[in-house]
Design a protein around this motif. Sequence first.
Motif, PDB file in Angstrom:
ATOM      1  N   GLN A 198      -0.134  -0.377 -14.667  1.00 46.84           N
ATOM      2  CA  GLN A 198      -0.984  -1.359 -15.343  1.00 46.84           C
ATOM      3  C   GLN A 198      -2.107  -1.767 -14.393  1.00 46.84           C
ATOM      4  N   PRO A 199      -3.309  -1.994 -14.907  1.00 45.94           N
ATOM      5  CA  PRO A 199      -4.442  -2.285 -14.020  1.00 45.94           C
ATOM      6  C   PRO A 199      -4.387  -3.654 -13.345  1.00 45.94           C
ATOM      7  N   GLN A 200      -3.655  -4.605 -13.922  1.00 43.61           N
ATOM      8  CA  GLN A 200      -3.654  -5.952 -13.347  1.00 43.61           C
ATOM      9  C   GLN A 200      -3.028  -5.969 -11.954  1.00 43.61           C
ATOM     10  N   GLY A 201      -3.854  -6.262 -10.962  1.00 42.56           N
ATOM     11  CA  GLY A 201      -3.365  -6.393  -9.593  1.00 42.56           C
ATOM     12  C   GLY A 201      -3.117  -5.078  -8.881  1.00 42.56           C
ATOM     13  N   TRP A 202      -3.456  -3.966  -9.523  1.00 43.36           N
ATOM     14  CA  TRP A 202      -3.183  -2.647  -8.925  1.00 43.36           C
ATOM     15  C   TRP A 202      -4.465  -1.838  -8.926  1.00 43.36           C
ATOM     16  N   THR A 203      -4.903  -1.417  -7.741  1.00 47.81           N
ATOM     17  CA  THR A 203      -6.139  -0.653  -7.601  1.00 47.81           C
ATOM     18  C   THR A 203      -5.843   0.718  -7.017  1.00 47.81           C
ATOM     19  N   ILE A 204      -6.398   1.749  -7.641  1.00 52.49           N
ATOM     20  CA  ILE A 204      -6.237   3.121  -7.163  1.00 52.49           C
ATOM     21  C   ILE A 204      -7.536   3.536  -6.487  1.00 52.49           C
ATOM     22  N   LEU A 205      -7.418   4.093  -5.287  1.00 48.05           N
ATOM     23  CA  LEU A 205      -8.592   4.343  -4.463  1.00 48.05           C
ATOM     24  C   LEU A 205      -8.623   5.757  -3.912  1.00 48.05           C
ATOM     25  N   ARG A 206      -9.847   6.207  -3.654  1.00 54.99           N
ATOM     26  CA  ARG A 206     -10.060   7.490  -2.993  1.00 54.99           C
ATOM     27  C   ARG A 206     -11.280   7.359  -2.093  1.00 54.99           C
ATOM     28  N   GLY A 207     -11.331   8.223  -1.089  1.00 54.47           N
ATOM     29  CA  GLY A 207     -12.480   8.218  -0.188  1.00 54.47           C
ATOM     30  C   GLY A 207     -12.765   9.636   0.257  1.00 54.47           C
ATOM     31  N   ASP A 208     -13.768   9.800   1.097  1.00 58.01           N
ATOM     32  CA  ASP A 208     -14.015  11.142   1.625  1.00 58.01           C
ATOM     33  C   ASP A 208     -12.938  11.454   2.674  1.00 58.01           C
ATOM     34  N   VAL A 218      -3.643   4.790  -2.484  1.00 56.44           N
ATOM     35  CA  VAL A 218      -4.729   5.553  -1.856  1.00 56.44           C
ATOM     36  C   VAL A 218      -4.319   7.015  -1.812  1.00 56.44           C
ATOM     37  N   THR A 219      -5.139   7.894  -2.361  1.00 56.12           N
ATOM     38  CA  THR A 219      -4.819   9.315  -2.300  1.00 56.12           C
ATOM     39  C   THR A 219      -5.119   9.869  -0.911  1.00 56.12           C
ATOM     40  N   ILE A 220      -4.228  10.749  -0.452  1.00 55.68           N
ATOM     41  CA  ILE A 220      -4.460  11.428   0.825  1.00 55.68           C
ATOM     42  C   ILE A 220      -5.010  12.834   0.575  1.00 55.68           C
ATOM     43  N   ASP A 221      -5.334  13.119  -0.687  1.00 60.14           N
ATOM     44  CA  ASP A 221      -5.872  14.428  -1.064  1.00 60.14           C
ATOM     45  C   ASP A 221      -7.097  14.251  -1.963  1.00 60.14           C
ATOM     46  N   PRO A 222      -8.155  13.637  -1.419  1.00 61.57           N
ATOM     47  CA  PRO A 222      -9.330  13.344  -2.255  1.00 61.57           C
ATOM     48  C   PRO A 222     -10.022  14.573  -2.807  1.00 61.57           C
ATOM     49  N   GLU A 223      -9.841  15.705  -2.154  1.00 62.72           N
ATOM     50  CA  GLU A 223     -10.474  16.933  -2.634  1.00 62.72           C
ATOM     51  C   GLU A 223      -9.952  17.308  -4.021  1.00 62.72           C
ATOM     52  N   ASN A 224      -8.654  17.171  -4.233  1.00 64.01           N
ATOM     53  CA  ASN A 224      -8.046  17.539  -5.510  1.00 64.01           C
ATOM     54  C   ASN A 224      -7.828  16.344  -6.434  1.00 64.01           C
ATOM     55  N   ASP A 225      -7.636  15.176  -5.849  1.00 62.11           N
ATOM     56  CA  ASP A 225      -7.379  13.983  -6.654  1.00 62.11           C
ATOM     57  C   ASP A 225      -8.689  13.319  -7.063  1.00 62.11           C
ATOM     58  N   VAL A 262       0.833  -1.203   0.000  1.00 58.10           N
ATOM     59  CA  VAL A 262       0.000   0.000   0.000  1.00 58.10           C
ATOM     60  C   VAL A 262       0.871   1.257   0.000  1.00 58.10           C
ATOM     61  N   GLU A 263       0.591   2.139  -0.951  1.00 59.65           N
ATOM     62  CA  GLU A 263       1.229   3.459  -0.942  1.00 59.65           C
ATOM     63  C   GLU A 263       0.150   4.517  -0.752  1.00 59.65           C
ATOM     64  N   LEU A 264       0.475   5.538   0.025  1.00 54.27           N
ATOM     65  CA  LEU A 264      -0.408   6.664   0.262  1.00 54.27           C
ATOM     66  C   LEU A 264       0.241   7.885  -0.388  1.00 54.27           C
ATOM     67  N   ILE A 265      -0.444   8.472  -1.361  1.00 54.72           N
ATOM     68  CA  ILE A 265       0.171   9.544  -2.161  1.00 54.72           C
ATOM     69  C   ILE A 265      -0.820  10.666  -2.421  1.00 54.72           C
ATOM     70  N   TYR A 266      -0.310  11.753  -2.993  1.00 61.13           N
ATOM     71  CA  TYR A 266      -1.192  12.749  -3.603  1.00 61.13           C
ATOM     72  C   TYR A 266      -0.529  13.206  -4.889  1.00 61.13           C
ATOM     73  N   THR A 267      -1.322  13.470  -5.908  1.00 62.96           N
ATOM     74  CA  THR A 267      -0.775  13.647  -7.252  1.00 62.96           C
ATOM     75  C   THR A 267       0.007  14.942  -7.428  1.00 62.96           C
ATOM     76  N   ARG A 268      -0.227  15.938  -6.587  1.00 49.72           N
ATOM     77  CA  ARG A 268       0.510  17.198  -6.704  1.00 49.72           C
ATOM     78  C   ARG A 268       1.849  17.146  -5.980  1.00 49.72           C
ATOM     79  N   CYS A 269       2.151  16.041  -5.361  1.00 48.40           N
ATOM     80  CA  CYS A 269       3.425  15.861  -4.650  1.00 48.40           C
ATOM     81  C   CYS A 269       4.573  16.030  -5.646  1.00 48.40           C
ATOM     82  N   PRO A 270       5.559  16.865  -5.316  1.00 51.16           N
ATOM     83  CA  PRO A 270       6.619  17.158  -6.278  1.00 51.16           C
ATOM     84  C   PRO A 270       7.781  16.166  -6.287  1.00 51.16           C
ATOM     85  N   ASP A 271       7.819  15.249  -5.314  1.00 49.76           N
ATOM     86  CA  ASP A 271       9.018  14.417  -5.234  1.00 49.76           C
ATOM     87  C   ASP A 271       8.756  12.958  -4.892  1.00 49.76           C
TER      88      ASP A 271
END
Length: 203
Positions: A129-139, A107-114, A67-76
């Motif tokens: 690739q979609p096989q075996g990898w799921t991208i998730l968001r929540g409130d 899992v995004t930690i910035d659901p408002e923007n992601d 599991v990785e926790l990310i946000y797409t605007r992260c610069p590094d």
Amino acid sequence: MSVPTITAIRVRRLLLLLPLLVLAALVASWFWGGSKNAQSTLPDVTLETLDGQAYALTPKPGSIRLVELIYTRCPDICPTTTIKMVQLQKRLLEANLMGNGIEFLTVTIDPENDTPDVLRYYAKQLGIQPQGWTILRGDEQTTRTVTSSLGFFSNKMEDGFISHTSSTYLIDQNNRVMRKFGMGEDFDPDEIYQELLNVKKEG
């Protein structure tokens, strides 16, 4: 007694106490760190896939999840981690293990923007690739439940960037954290690939 002599005595005392202080720090780190690690779990909550489908983080018999926790605007470290996970995914696909008892969750930690569209673009640009990898968001509340349960700290700054813990998590079939890995340059695909193979062999 002169000042230099007093200083020398204090230094000697400090040197004598130093090993004890280091030992105490190590014991405290092991005790508290071990306790936190033992309690870290992937919570049994429901998030949402990019297609709007409900995705329950229930225990998954016979599977381990990275599991990785990310946000797409992260610069590094977020994109760097994802790129390295893509490299790892390719090796697992070649070994016919990706999606066969080994899964990745982002899992995004910035659901408002992601939004789903933003996350789709992120996935496409980085080669997920979609096989075996799921991208998730929540409130926001559910996202906080996930981060706090894993012991992952995040704090949104005024400029929109998010300071956060630099950890990824290997989750066993009972939703417990088996091991933490770093993010960015501290994420070693070779090390983690071997760890995944070892866990699979152990059953």
